[in-house]
Write an enzyme that holds these catalytic residues in place. Structure first.
Site, short mmCIF file in Angstrom:
data_model
loop_
_atom_site.label_atom_id
_atom_site.label_comp_id
_atom_site.label_asym_id
_atom_site.label_seq_id
_atom_site.Cartn_x
_atom_site.Cartn_y
_atom_site.Cartn_z
N ARG A 279 0.91 -1.27 0.05
CA ARG A 279 0.12 0.06 0.08
C ARG A 279 0.86 1.12 -0.02
NH1 ARG A 279 -3.63 -2.96 -1.25
NH2 ARG A 279 -5.55 -3.03 -0.40
N GLU B 42 -4.25 7.10 -5.31
CA GLU B 42 -4.55 6.58 -6.43
C GLU B 42 -5.79 6.93 -6.94
OE1 GLU B 42 -4.25 2.35 -5.89
OE2 GLU B 42 -2.27 2.38 -4.87
N HIS C 240 -1.62 -0.25 -9.73
CA HIS C 240 -2.23 -1.10 -8.82
C HIS C 240 -2.92 -2.36 -9.41
CE1 HIS C 240 -4.33 -1.20 -4.31
NE2 HIS C 240 -4.12 -2.39 -4.68
#
Ligand code: DGY
Length: 318
Positions: free
Chosen positions: A235, A264, A282
């Site tokens: 993360r 993001e 991601h």
């Protein structure tokens, strides 16, 4: 006597197609992608909601949780649980389903991909060829990937898959976790600082919690050093991103392979200017096969709970 179907709140969009359809056979699905934008629709059903489906990226706000007095189960698509208040769920006795194991291989595969890419500069070389630079000058030499010391910050299910793959690349492996896992054949180091000092390549694969937050900072990056590489597949919040950008810009670090970021998908545009970083959207679990398996497990966790009272993959009961 026919039993009434339980009411379920479904947040976000369907990560894999067909999930809502499958659920509809057994439960009443109320699909409200963003309840904060649709308070009226939520008000009408909130008191009757017994189950909720969400994902690692969407999570559930505490504000919403407090509006659902009958909530018994949350089924979340993904393994990251940082967008949920776990203490609150536990205290309220709310069951939590998630999707461990089915994504291990794909996340580990991408981690190795990022390692190979940033050390051998595969993406950068692709740009070099496309931009017609090859005929003018041979591309610069790159850094060998195999035999580098691989440090894993975190050694859970995915970390172990990464270590297995890295072993095939003849990489010595060490890891840092609070407690050593005596069943593993790898060197355990009792601090992140020691791990950074030992590693050529440091892979972040810890859960995002208050104790790991921003733990990769300027000091750790300096310790990893100018020949060191950082890979983040966990993360964005585990890293102090300003420190990372400065380290990449100033050559304090050789390079980074990043699948996750602070903001993001609107990441800091300073990353776009850097050649010593590989950027991935991601996408650790983002394959057809794995996303299908995650969708199936998300649905089955919820359906199993309403059919038999137990989940297939339960966070609190595992
Ligand atoms: C996860 O499962 O947490 C992945 O990062 C997808 O969000």
């Amino acid at each position: 006597m026919t039993q009434e179907k339980p009411n379920i709140l479904y947040l976000g969009s369907e990560p894999t197609p067909g999930m809502i359809n499958r659920l509809q056979h057994a439960v009443n699905v109320h699909h409200i992608p963003d309840p904060s934008q649709n308070t009226h629709q939520l008000e009408n059903i909130a008191a009757s909601i017994k189950g909720l489906v969400t994902s690692a990226s969407v999570g559930v706000s505490n504000d919403l949780l407090h509006q659902l007095p009958k909530l018994e189960i949350i089924s979340s698509f993904g393994v990251g649980l940082d967008a949920l208040d776990l203490d609150y769920l536990k205290a309220q006795g709310i069951h939590l389903g998630y999707t461990p194991n089915v994504l291990n291989d794909c996340v580990a595969d991408l981690t190795l991909g990022l390692i190979l890419d940033i050390t051998r500069r595969i993406s950068q070389s692709d740009r070099y060829v496309r931009e017609g630079k090859w005929a003018a000058a041979a591309a610069p030499l790159r850094t060998q990937s195999s035999k580098k010391r691989l440090g894993l910050y975190g050694m859970g299910r995915i970390g172990q898959e990464i270590a297995q793959r890295a072993s095939a690349f003849k990489m010595p492996i060490a890891y840092h976790t609070r407690t050593p896992n005596s069943s593993l054949p790898y060197l355990h180091l009792d601090s992140l600082e020691k791990l950074a000092g030992w590693s050529d390549i440091l892979v972040v694969i810890v859960p995002a919690t208050s104790s790991t937050r921003q733990s990769i900072n300027r000091h750790i990056l300096k310790t990893l050093g100018e020949n060191g590489y950082l890979i983040n597949i966990a993360r964005g919040s585990v890293i102090n991103e300003a420190d990372l950008l400065n380290a990449l810009e100033q050559g304090i670090l050789a390079g980074a392979g990043l699948d996750v970021f602070h903001n993001e998908p609107n990441i800091d545009p300073r990353f776009y200017e850097l050649e010593n970083v590989v950027l991935s959207p991601h996408a650790g679990s983002a394959t057809h096969e794995t996303r299908q398996a995650m969708g199936d497990l998300t649905v089955n966790n919820l359906l199993n709970y309403f059919q038999s009272g137990s989940l297939i993959a339960s966070y609190f009961e595992s």
